[in-house]
Design an enzyme around this catalytic site. Structure first.
Site, PDB file in Angstrom:
ATOM      1  N   TYR A 227       5.237   8.208  -7.081  1.00  0.00           N
ATOM      2  CA  TYR A 227       5.141   9.630  -6.741  1.00  0.00           C
ATOM      3  C   TYR A 227       5.247   9.895  -5.242  1.00  0.00           C
ATOM      4  O   TYR A 227       5.597  11.003  -4.841  1.00  0.00           O
ATOM      5  CB  TYR A 227       3.814  10.208  -7.240  1.00  0.00           C
ATOM      6  CG  TYR A 227       3.634  10.131  -8.731  1.00  0.00           C
ATOM      7  CD1 TYR A 227       4.518  10.765  -9.592  1.00  0.00           C
ATOM      8  CD2 TYR A 227       2.575   9.422  -9.281  1.00  0.00           C
ATOM      9  CE1 TYR A 227       4.357  10.693 -10.970  1.00  0.00           C
ATOM     10  CE2 TYR A 227       2.399   9.340 -10.655  1.00  0.00           C
ATOM     11  CZ  TYR A 227       3.300   9.978 -11.490  1.00  0.00           C
ATOM     12  OH  TYR A 227       3.142   9.898 -12.854  1.00  0.00           O
TER      13      TYR A 227
ATOM     14  N   HIS B 160       7.454 -10.740   0.834  1.00  0.00           N
ATOM     15  CA  HIS B 160       6.023 -10.944   0.618  1.00  0.00           C
ATOM     16  C   HIS B 160       5.743 -11.065  -0.876  1.00  0.00           C
ATOM     17  O   HIS B 160       5.434 -10.077  -1.545  1.00  0.00           O
ATOM     18  CB  HIS B 160       5.251  -9.752   1.215  1.00  0.00           C
ATOM     19  CG  HIS B 160       3.802 -10.006   1.466  1.00  0.00           C
ATOM     20  ND1 HIS B 160       3.341 -10.814   2.474  1.00  0.00           N
ATOM     21  CD2 HIS B 160       2.688  -9.560   0.825  1.00  0.00           C
ATOM     22  CE1 HIS B 160       2.019 -10.837   2.466  1.00  0.00           C
ATOM     23  NE2 HIS B 160       1.600 -10.087   1.461  1.00  0.00           N
TER      24      HIS B 160
ATOM     25  N   ARG C 251      -2.383 -14.443   6.409  1.00  0.00           N
ATOM     26  CA  ARG C 251      -2.896 -13.365   5.578  1.00  0.00           C
ATOM     27  C   ARG C 251      -3.925 -12.487   6.270  1.00  0.00           C
ATOM     28  O   ARG C 251      -3.780 -11.268   6.296  1.00  0.00           O
ATOM     29  CB  ARG C 251      -3.508 -13.944   4.290  1.00  0.00           C
ATOM     30  CG  ARG C 251      -3.936 -12.880   3.294  1.00  0.00           C
ATOM     31  CD  ARG C 251      -4.522 -13.490   2.028  1.00  0.00           C
ATOM     32  NE  ARG C 251      -3.589 -14.368   1.367  1.00  0.00           N
ATOM     33  CZ  ARG C 251      -3.861 -15.044   0.260  1.00  0.00           C
ATOM     34  NH1 ARG C 251      -5.056 -14.933  -0.288  1.00  0.00           N
ATOM     35  NH2 ARG C 251      -2.968 -15.837  -0.304  1.00  0.00           N
TER      36      ARG C 251
END
Length: 774
Positions: free
Chosen positions: A130, A86, A40
């Site tokens: 968007y 993931h 991580r």
């Protein structure tokens, strides 16, 4: 019918293991910690990526989002990443993707965004429904060779897909783009650097494996941040940080004017406006500093009067940063203004260096620059070997087929006959022409259009080229020197694309040691204005503008009244002495105005509510004070040693039992004697020289008493006589010239004062004090 009880095959309680809680917790926490470190938070040395970034780029590659293809919605990319590779939150994955696309966050962006991907002001990106994205050319270079057997592929979290363990590309992403992350018990913080300089240092290391660190630092200057700025530390400080893998750099914004009459003024950021007026222009800000928050900091400093020499700040930025600082007057020193902004705001920050990365064995290590480059070169050599071996395997397979085709062309009629008449043509051909299974299968799958004489010639040419390439690859694999030469050649080719003369490769951050700072005091930044400081008996303090008459009436809260009033300047420090002997310091410029009742002193300093205030005066840097307690002990203190830097104040007079600080008086220049009067109305006079000068303590006995204690004490000039304030409005005084009658050794009991001495046994405000205050 009898009840039948089903007996389970196994009791679930059999799975319970009795174990000590601390060892069970330790074991599970260790698993979590290792997962955080390796999967991580820390980047891999070989490709400089954390798993989330690697999976993002891999998913975009699988979607064929190369620089020449159309953009795809970010939501599609995020969905593929969290669904296949993931399994974490979509917000965290999208934030990671946004950072890869921000040219002010990454020195060499790996994602090209379309839409609102945030800005340097600190505004967030638009929602992923968007925005659109695709890979950059740099990202493709980082992933180059994935199809050439260069790296291992590992199963995804659910075993349904495969993902690369690392990216094999030659782009030095770890140092080029840097990384930051916090794991369990460790962290990493790596700035971005210039690719051309990284490659120069790498080439030097390849040529000379025993190269000294100092030589590497001649080629590798230091950080090269996406937002530019200036690293102002010395070369020695920077070099030591990279040698050990730990350190920090001071990073400043850059002042630069787009238009100026003189080159030196342009570099200094000074724009002349005519009439002698000028302004400063900030063109670059430190890395990770949000422009909007920086401007807020500067504006707040102006509002708090911490920057009185600065009149206004304006944001005139478009694609380029342009922050304008307007000085209070044209007489302000530009360098003083710069230094003050550096000191008070994030226009100067500190960036920590922590080269903590995962090595090829997935082990976290803090490496110096040389060790890091050595490990990266070793990984690239291994990738080169794997690529070469993969290509050799491909050539061997192709040569096998080409040789089979050539045999078929040499015996074309017989091959056609076998195919036409034999029941098992494959076995017959393998037996007759000594073909392998793959060769025979390939011949049987040949198209009729391939049976031309020209094809045979082309096959022989292909075989020659393959054999030549095979020979070169075998020589390459057998020679470490050839491998280093090939790596150098590839690095030089990459360096041309990111050269210092290119738009993307040009260095942005200056590495220049700063000139010695212009020494200035924050007190000097305060605009000097007269004020009158009023302190009430209940501890409410305020400052009226101007020097108003000391006998002017002010409004107080019910039951409160005046305790102390002094004339001061906003640049002065106000000393407040509590009855417990502790001294506090307040800036006159920070006191509340006199329109209301002010504010309690307890809100500004750590003064206990039940503790009274013994005195208040304006601090004089070279002044001295007469301090005395209610039991008659005292000493002389230098005012310079009484200032307190914190709210806690400074303990000056040590008191025992019920004793309290009774007297705090300034000692004017030239005074040579002390007069003390007790509550028993006895007066004693002695030489000022008999008083010790101390920074802290109880002092010495000034006057002895059978009953009561000290009422008041003052200093005076013996030849001028002892004066005291008469009753009434306080504008009349009386002076006793024959005071020698009361002069004794310090510590005596004394005798009754002269005729007309005040009944309250206090000297009041002396004439020289009244004159000074007025």
């Amino acid at each position: 019918m009898a009840d039948v009880t089903e007996i389970p095959d196994s009791d679930p309680f059999d799975a319970i293991v009795d174990a000590p809680f601390d060892s069970a917790l330790e074991e599970r926490y260790l698993v979590y910690a290792l997962s955080t470190i390796t999967a991580r938070s820390l980047p891999d040395l070989r490709d400089g990526l954390k798993p989330v970034h690697r999976r993002l780029l891999w998913a975009m590659r699988q979607l064929k989002l190369d620089p020449n293809s159309a953009f795809k919605k970010s939501a599609r990319v995020v969905g593929d990443v969290i669904g296949k590779y993931h399994p974490h939150g979509d917000a965290s994955v999208y934030d990671a993707m946004v950072r890869l696309a921000q040219d002010f966050a990454l020195r060499y962006p790996l994602v090209e965004g379309q839409g609102n991907f945030g800005n340097i002001d600190g505004d967030n990106a638009a929602a992923y429904r968007y925005t659109e994205a695709r890979l950059t050319k740099t990202a493709l270079q980082l992933m180059a060779g994935l199809d050439e057997g260069t790296v291992d592929f590992i199963p995804t979290y659910n075993g349904e897909e495969q993902e690369p363990e690392i990216f094999p590309g030659l782009f030095p992403n770890l140092l080029a783009n840097g990384a930051s992350g916090i794991a369990v018990g460790m962290a990493t913080n790596i700035p971005s650097h210039n690719v051309a300089e990284v490659i120069d240092a790498t080439l030097e290391l390849i040529d000379n494996p025993h190269v000294e660190h100092a030589r590497l630092m001649e080629l590798f200057q230091g950080p090269d941040f996406a937002t530019g700025g200036q690293v102002i530390d010395s070369h020695e400080v920077i070099s030591h940080a990279y040698e050990t893998g730990r350190g920090s750099f001071r990073v400043r914004g850059v002042f630069h004017a787009a238009e100026a009459d003189k080159a030196e003024e342009m570099d200094a950021g000074i724009e002349r406006l005519g009439g002698g007026q000028w302004q400063l222009v900030i063109s670059e800000i430190p890395y990770q500093v949000q422009k909007g928050k920086l401007i807020e900091q500067i504006a707040q400093a102006i509002a708090d009067k911490k920057l009185p020499i600065l009149d206004d700040v304006r944001d005139e930025s478009d694609e380029k940063i342009r922050i304008v600082l307007v000085p209070r007057s044209r007489n302000v020193d530009p360098e003083l203004l710069k230094e003050s902004v550096f000191k008070l705001t994030d226009l100067e920050t500190r960036f920590g260096l922590n080269l903590n990365v995962l090595d090829a064995n997935r082990t976290p290590m803090v490496m110096g620059l040389k060790e890091l480059l050595q490990n990266w070169v070793a990984s690239q050599i291994e990738i080169l070997q794997r690529r070469s071996q993969h290509r050799l395997d491909q050539i061997a397979r192709r040569l096998e087929l080409v040789e089979g085709y050539i045999i078929a062309f040499l015996n074309l009629d017989r091959v056609v006959e076998i195919i036409r008449y034999e029941d098992d043509p494959k076995a017959v051909m393998m037996e007759e022409f000594k073909l392998t299974d793959r060769q025979a299968e390939a011949i049987l799958n040949m198209r009729l259009r391939s049976l031309r004489k020209l094809e045979e010639m082309q096959l022989r040419d292909e075989k020659d080229k393959l054999l030549e390439e095979q020979d070169e690859l075998e020589k390459l694999l057998g020679s470490p020197a050839r491998q280093r030469t090939r790596l150098k050649r590839d690095l030089k080719a990459l360096q041309k694309e990111y050269g210092l003369d290119t738009d993307l490769g040009a260095r942005r951050t200056r590495i220049e040691e700063a000139e010695p700072a212009v020494e200035f005091s924050m007190d000097a930044m305060i605009e000097k204005e007269p004020v009158t400081v009023i302190l009430s008996k209940k501890g409410w303090i305020r400052a009226a503008k101007g020097h108003v008459p000391l006998d002017q009436e002010f409004k107080y809260k019910e039951g409160d009244e005046l305790a102390f009033i002094v004339h001061a300047q906003t640049t002065d420090k106000i000393l407040i002495a509590a009855e417990n002997g502790r001294f506090y310091t307040l800036g006159a410029d920070k006191l509340p105005g006199a329109r209301g009742f002010g504010e309690p002193v307890q809100s500004m300093v750590d003064l206990e509510a039940e503790t009274g205030i013994a005195g208040m005066l304006v601090h004089r840097p070279k002044g001295r004070l007469l301090l005395a307690s209610s039991i008659g002990k005292g000493f002389v203190a230098e005012e310079a040693e009484l200032l307190a830097e914190t709210r806690k104040g400074r303990q000056v007079v040590n008191l025992k039992g019920d004793a309290r600080l009774q007297v705090m008086r300034e000692i004017p220049e030239g005074h040579d004697h002390v007069a003390c009067v007790g509550e028993n109305r006895k007066l004693v006079v002695f030489n000022l020289e008999e008083m010790p000068v101390m920074a802290r303590g109880q002092g010495v006995m000034l006057q002895r008493y059978r009953d009561g204690g000290l009422s008041d004490a003052t200093t005076f000039v013996l030849t001028d006589g002892l004066s005291w304030q008469m009753g009434g409005k306080g504008d009349r005084t009386r002076t006793e010239n024959e005071i020698w009658q009361w002069k004794v050794a310090r510590g005596a009991a004394g005798r009754l004062p002269p005729q007309g001495f005040p009944k309250d046994n206090r000297f009041g405000m002396l004439p020289d004090k009244i004159e000074k205050e007025a």
